[in-house]
Design an enzyme around this catalytic site. Structure first.
Site: not given
Ligand code: NAP
Length: 515
Positions: A254, A293
């Site tokens: 990620e 994020c």
């Protein structure tokens, strides 16, 4: 004397030697703790975790789920203490701290429930049996079995609780022991969680490495899984680590993501959908100081709505007090580290060359309740680009802070899709509109570039948590720049830690095995 954070490895608390790294309060710059992993035998730590595998795999899904349930419960019991740690070490407001901690506990609880539903099984069935012989006697049946290795989790600084919990929940439910490494700068919360969880788990099921990763990756083997959250530079290094390459270690990444919000041309000021769009954009800019994020960085707005959106954002952001996050009247704290503050300021400067200022200038701010010159503060910054397509820096660099850019487009589905694609692949984009044909057209073009599309509309507005919340039921991860990873998503997140295997044989034997 500040405290020294030990690592929980090979079933015991161990303190490293060498020059320790400091963990600080980003609002005051006070040093809270030190940690070092130098000198700790990480080969022993990995071997100890590996040895816990057979015991964990012998448990049923329900029994593994019960372990996760106990972990969630332990968090509830220590909630106030954990919130205080997150405020001190993360620059979190109380709301930010709860977002991280409650997200972590809810994810553990979700996977505990999934384990209960899967019951006494130890493997997962994948689809239906198919006839592969002349008669129905010979069939094929795919199953998922736990990978017989260790899950190594390298987490980011922004979610010290959620990171360790969401990765850990999926791996432990699958039957893989975990060695987790929180980002050093904000490791206090993860360290306290390990103290709470260690007595609840079988020895070796979960280990915690505080400080640098050292030679951890040199001990990876083929059946292991390496899951990482952080920068694309580090991701590239991990992906090409000789051991990862030589052993074909499964890797999940990620990384950076230039998440967008797209305002549809049918959305007028004052409507439910308009208000949802603004609330989501402003929340994502300021919650956790934009260090999520999933936070919205690119705000695509039809040309004729640019001024109204800018004005509404100025009004909303102007009401947000920035400062010492331990104060009740403060809605946004500092970024997590001095390096992060430098990176965010450099990002704003790069963006400034191609955009105009709407709010916040270069991010300089006088924070409330903080001694002059102290803390890693950057105020909310909104920039504007008249033509989204032409603004290259907008699509090339993630500014990991309270910064977003309102960028104009012509309201056409094809244009919006082309602009989204310039981000190179993302975790989440939100699309706001009540014209179902328009939304449907954009979904078809944009879905291949994203892990998740959030569809904001009038009817769902009242119950929406916003695009920035990674739900355990839904996939978290995205293609391309975002790392091409996939976590969570219910049982899909558990599959990351399992091996798909095709069974081929007598139908009654296979049926008996899976009963
Ligand atoms: P980072 O330097 O990539 O660090 C992330 C994690 O990787 C930390 O635990 C770090 O440990 C570890 N690490 C660093 N170098 C390593 C190595 N050679 N071997 C093994 N582990 C290693 O990222 P960051 O400084 O935390 O954040 C930088 C940028 O990443 C942000 O500005 C943002 O753009 C992006 N980011 C993205 C996400 C996301 O979820 N997509 C989350 C956070 C950050 P130490 O802490 O001990 O160095």
């Amino acid at each position: 004397m500040t405290r020294t954070l030990a690592s929980y490895l090979a079933g015991r608390w161990q303190t490293g030697t060498g020059t320790p790294s400091a963990l600080s309060n980003p609002a005051t710059e006070e040093i809270l703790a030190h940690t070092s992993s130098a000198g700790i035998d990480l080969g022993e730590a990995m071997a100890f975790a590996r040895a816990a595998g057979p015991g964990l795999r012998a448990l049923t899904f329900a029994e593994r789920g019960a372990l996760l349930g106990a972990m969630a419960k332990a968090m509830h019991g220590a909630r106030e203490e954990l919130i205080a740690l997150a405020i001190a070490n993360g620059g979190n407001t109380r709301g930010d701290a709860k977002f991280d901690l409650d997200g972590a506990a809810a994810t553990l609880a979700h996977y505990a429930e999934l384990g209960a539903q899967l019951g006494k099984a130890r493997v997962l069935v994948d689809g239906d049996a198919v006839q592969v012989g002349r008669t129905a006697r010979l069939v094929g049946q795919h199953v998922w079995a736990p990978r017989p290795g260790v899950a190594v989790h390298i987490n980011a600084f922004n979610f010290p609780a959620w990171g360790v919990a969401e990765k850990g929940a999926c791996a432990l439910l699958a039957g893989m022991p975990v060695v987790a490494k929180p980002a050093t700068a904000t490791a206090l919360v993860a360290h306290r969680l390990m103290e709470l969880w260690a007595p609840l788990l079988p020895p070796g099921a979960l280990s915690l490495l505080c400080g640098s990763a050292g030679d951890l990756l040199d001990h990876l083997r083929g059946p292991d899984v390496l899951a990482f959250t952080g920068s694309s530079d580090t991701a590239r290094m991990l992906r090409s680590h000789p051991r990862v390459v030589a052993e074909s270690v499964r890797v999940n990444i990620e990384a950076d993501s230039l998440n967008a919000a797209v305002l549809g041309p049918d959305v007028s000021p004052g409507t439910e959908t308009w208000n949802l769009f603004l609330a989501d954009v402003v929340r994502d800019m300021t919650q956790k100081t934009g260090q999520k994020c999933t936070a919205i960085r690119r705000v695509l707005v039809p040309h004729d709505r640019m001024d109204e959106v800018a004005q509404a954002m100025v009004e909303r952001l102007g009401a947000i007090a920035v400062g010492d996050p331990s104060r009740d009247d403060v809605r946004m704290g500092p970024v997590a580290t001095a390096q992060q503050a430098r990176d965010v300021r450099a990002g704003i400067a790069r963006l400034a060359a191609a955009t105009t200022s709407v709010f916040g200038g270069d991010g300089a701010i006088a924070p409330v309740g903080v001694a002059a010159g102290k803390g890693y503060f950057v105020g909310p910054v909104v920039r504007a680009a008249a033509d989204a397509m032409a603004c290259a820096p907008l699509h090339e660099h993630e500014i990991f802070g309270p910064v977003s850019t309102i960028a104009g487009y012509d309201g056409q589905v094809a244009t919006a899709a082309a602009i989204l694609a310039r981000g190179g692949g993302g975790l989440v984009t939100s699309i706001y509109g009540d014209d179902r044909d328009w939304v449907g057209g954009l979904v078809v073009l944009a879905a291949g570039w994203h892990g998740r599309l959030y569809l904001g509309s009038e009817k769902m507005a009242a119950q929406s948590p916003g695009p920035g919340t990674a739900l355990p039921q839904l996939l978290h991860g995205g293609p391309g720049r975002a790392g091409d990873g996939g976590e969570l998503g219910g049982s899909r997140g558990v599959h990351l830690y399992m091996q798909r295997c095709a069974l081929q044989g007598d139908a009654s034997v296979i049926k008996g095995l899976l009963a």
